[in-house]
Enzyme design. Structure first.
Site: not given
Ligand code: HSE
Length: 352
Positions: A154, A226, A230
């Site tokens: 999660e 990032d 996701k």
């Molecule tokens: N560096 C990520 C962000 C942290 O700024 O959302 C969580 O994955």
């Protein structure tokens, strides 16, 4: 039944999780009949300890704070130190591995191998590492199923905000045809600050780093990598896609100027770094790119480091979920909710 846990990694998130287990011990027992013991912790920098009967969380945290290593935990009969991560996964009496170690974002290692070792040893894994889920989802899910163990992740998307659990549970029966989200807090913070305070990209990034939102290397945030991880996790898990990270078109926010942000404002729009996955027939395409969003769109009102995602559902229409996307306690909670799921499953199997 007491769940025996081994933590692989003991940074911010691991410590946050340990604190939650300590601070909510009674509450978790009263509300869920959940009892836990951390039997082992292995961290490449902070050392490694194992006691089959369990470790005292406050003592571990105090010792770490005072001496910089958990191996100064008071000596007692049965205490073992110095085990590496693999040995901890394979040879301790833990039934669930809490995998919160550092992951190489390009290879997903060593966490992919840690998951395999745990599954092959008949142990559940709950994790916040995005790498293995984004890069080896199918293989790991198949292995976990074959071995009859639970794999929870999660916290890989929107920390403890139920970006994964809400659609698979409460939206079940809907076909999700599109996912649009603000999945990176750092970039949303930067865009918000540029618009609201008129500060430069560089200054806003510096603030995001000081506040601890940015990844160790902020390139992953600002270039969209990032968020790309996701959206791949969401598309593969929720839409049945088979996306590879490298196939996702990815554009970050580094070239956005204050002038463009001002212009959007005049058009009653707002720049957001949008992560999108769209189903067209059998095909699912995903992208990361900055977009000017109409102010009426729920995603436009998401400011600062908050994350949000809109699921376009065939029965229900658009459903937007917003909440924390990072943080010690918030991500610690994501591990707890996965653990509670394991516990509820164990209870229902037990009562059958
Ligand atoms: N560096 C990520 C962000 C942290 O700024 O959302 C969580 O994955």
């Amino acid at each position: 039944m007491t769940h025996k846990l081994a933590l692989i990694g003991f940074g911010n998130v691991g410590q946050g999780f340990a604190e939650i287990l300590r601070d909510k011990k009674e509450f978790l027992y009263e509300t869920e009949e959940l009892t836990t013991k951390i039997v082992a912790i292995a961290d490449i920098n902070k050392g490694s300890i194992y006691h089959p009967d369990g470790l005292d969380i406050s003592t571990v945290l105090d010792v770490l704070e005072g001496t910089g290593t958990i191996e100064n935990y008071p000596a007692c009969e049965g205490l073992m130190t110095g085990w590496n991560s693999l040995k901890t996964i394979q040879e301790t009496n833990a039934d669930t591995i809490i995998e919160v170690s550092f992951t190489d974002v390009n290879t997903g290692q060593p966490a992919i191998d840690y998951c395999k070792a745990a599954f092959n040893s008949g142990k559940n894994v709950v994790m916040t590492n995005k790498g293995p889920v984004a890069l080896a989802f199918k293989e790991l899910m198949e292995l976990a199923r074959r071995k009859g163990v639970y794999w929870g992740f999660e916290g890989t998307v929107m920390s403890g905000t139920p970006a994964l659990r809400m659609p698979v549970t409460t939206l079940a029966g809907n076909e999700i045809t599109e996912i649009r989200g603000i999945l990176n807090g750092t970039t949303n913070y930067i865009l918000t600050k540029m618009e609201e305070d008129g500060i430069s990209f560089k200054e806003a990034l510096k603030q995001a780093q000081e506040l601890g939102y940015a990844e160790a290397d902020p390139t992953n945030d600002i270039e969209g990598y990032d968020a790309r991880y996701k959206i791949v996790i969401l598309a593969n898990y929720l839409m049945g896609a088979n996306l590879n990270v490298k196939d996702v078109i990815c554009k970050g926010i580094t070239n956005l100027t204050l002038k463009e942000i001002e212009t959007a404002k005049m058009e009653r729009k707002r720049w957001k770094l949008l992560a999108k996955a769209t189903k067209r027939g059998e095909q699912i395409c995903a992208s990361i790119a900055p977009e000017k969003v109409e102010l009426l769109d729920p995603l436009a009102s998401i400011s600062g480091a908050v994350n949000a995602v809109t699921y376009e559902c065939d029965l229900l229409g658009p459903v937007t979920l917003s909440g924390a996307g990072a943080g010690k306690r918030e991500t610690g909670f994501s591990l707890l909710i996965d653990l509670i799921s394991i516990h509820r499953q164990t209870l229902s199997n037990h009562n059958r």
